[in-house]
Write a protein that holds these residues in place. Structure first.
Motif, short mmCIF file in Angstrom:
data_model
loop_
_atom_site.label_atom_id
_atom_site.label_comp_id
_atom_site.label_asym_id
_atom_site.label_seq_id
_atom_site.Cartn_x
_atom_site.Cartn_y
_atom_site.Cartn_z
N ALA A 130 0.83 -1.20 0.00
CA ALA A 130 0.00 0.00 0.00
C ALA A 130 0.87 1.26 0.00
O ALA A 130 0.59 2.23 -0.73
CB ALA A 130 -0.93 -0.01 1.21
N THR A 150 -4.82 2.35 -1.01
CA THR A 150 -5.29 1.92 0.30
C THR A 150 -4.99 0.44 0.53
O THR A 150 -4.80 -0.34 -0.42
CB THR A 150 -6.80 2.13 0.42
OG1 THR A 150 -7.48 1.28 -0.51
CG2 THR A 150 -7.17 3.59 0.13
N GLN A 206 -7.12 -1.62 1.53
CA GLN A 206 -8.26 -2.36 0.98
C GLN A 206 -8.03 -2.70 -0.50
O GLN A 206 -8.37 -3.80 -0.95
CB GLN A 206 -9.55 -1.55 1.14
CG GLN A 206 -10.04 -1.42 2.57
CD GLN A 206 -9.32 -0.32 3.36
OE1 GLN A 206 -8.52 0.42 2.79
NE2 GLN A 206 -9.60 -0.24 4.65
N THR A 207 -7.45 -1.76 -1.23
CA THR A 207 -7.15 -2.01 -2.65
C THR A 207 -6.13 -3.13 -2.78
O THR A 207 -6.27 -4.03 -3.63
CB THR A 207 -6.62 -0.72 -3.31
OG1 THR A 207 -7.64 0.27 -3.29
CG2 THR A 207 -6.19 -0.98 -4.75
#
Length: 263
Positions: free
Chosen positions: A26, A32, A34-35
């Motif tokens: 990240a 992020t 999450q990505t």
């Protein structure tokens, strides 16, 4: 699965380092967590990596990447390698181009050559060269692998034995520190060994990602190769071994002296 640019880069980092972390990726890519978790989940679902707490590790080296994924990886490097390789192939040569995305790049780089006889067990190579009016193209036949257009099996090997090639151009899925060329499909390996046995000279085309990969089946050794075309200097001890074996290393884009003279 078709890899996005970031996923391809993540996979390359995993190959090089063996493990990646969500937080580290990240930060590196400026996205992020999450990505990154979504990227890792998709790569894991496709079998490229295995998820672990906080990140992922490289999956077992017993299965290859999908063909489309392999074709998309390191395209610029493969084109540069192919251009250097094509420079060393004279007009009028009898060639064998084997299965692989790197040999397909060589086929594209031969567009300006004249009078070539090209034998191949790669339907993609045959298609690339089909519009080349100055090359005669012979396809070996054999059992078709629909995922990548490769031809293997007894019919393939019998056809290869009918020829004596000036130059064989082959690829590999992995290159271990001891200089062994490795692959995943034992039938493809058998074809590769037959190709090398019927060539006066042998060229290997392999980008730097092969230095950190693993595969279970041995094709040959770099000692059996006359010229090794790659995009980055190989890690130790490969340069020393190639010098001992008189295997020339040609680094695409580099003006450095080769590691040893051609056989």
């Amino acid at each position: 699965m078709s890899l996005g640019f970031r996923q391809s880069d993540i996979l390359e980092i995993a190959r090089r380092e063996g493990k990646v972390t969500v937080d580290g990726l990240a930060e590196q890519f400026g996205v992020t967590v999450q990505t990154i978790r979504r990227d890792l989940s998709e790569l894991a679902d496709a079998g490229h990596i295995s998820r672990v707490h906080g990140g992922a590790i490289l999956s077992s080296g017993t299965t290859n990447l999908g063909y489309e994924d392999r074709r998309a990886l390191h395209e610029a490097a493969k084109e540069a390698i192919a251009a250097r390789c094509a420079e060393q192939i004279p007009d009028g040569a009898a060639l064998f181009l084997s299965i692989g995305t790197s040999t397909e790049a060589v086929a594209r780089a031969l567009s300006g050559h004249r009078g070539l006889l090209v034998v191949t067990n790669n339907m993609n190579v045959a298609h690339i060269l089909a519009g080349h009016a100055r090359a005669e193209v012979i396809v070996t036949g054999g059992t078709l692998r629909p995922h990548d257009g490769g031809l293997t099996g007894g019919l393939t090997n019998a056809a290869i034995r009918q020829f004596r090639f000036d130059i064989a151009v082959i690829g590999c899925s992995a290159l271990d520190p001891g200089g062994d060329l490795l692959d995943f499909d034992h039938q493809e390996v058998e074809a590769g060994q037959t190709i090398l046995a019927h060539a006066r000279r042998s060229f290997l085309v392999a980008d730097h990602s092969k230095f950190s990969r693993a595969a279970p089946v041995r094709i040959a050794s770099l000692r059996d190769i006359d010229r090794f075309f790659t995009d980055l200097p190989p890690p130790a001890p490969l340069p020393r071994l190639c010098a001992q074996w008189r295997t020339e290393i040609v680094t695409a884009g580099s003006e450095e002296a080769p590691a040893g003279p051609a056989s």
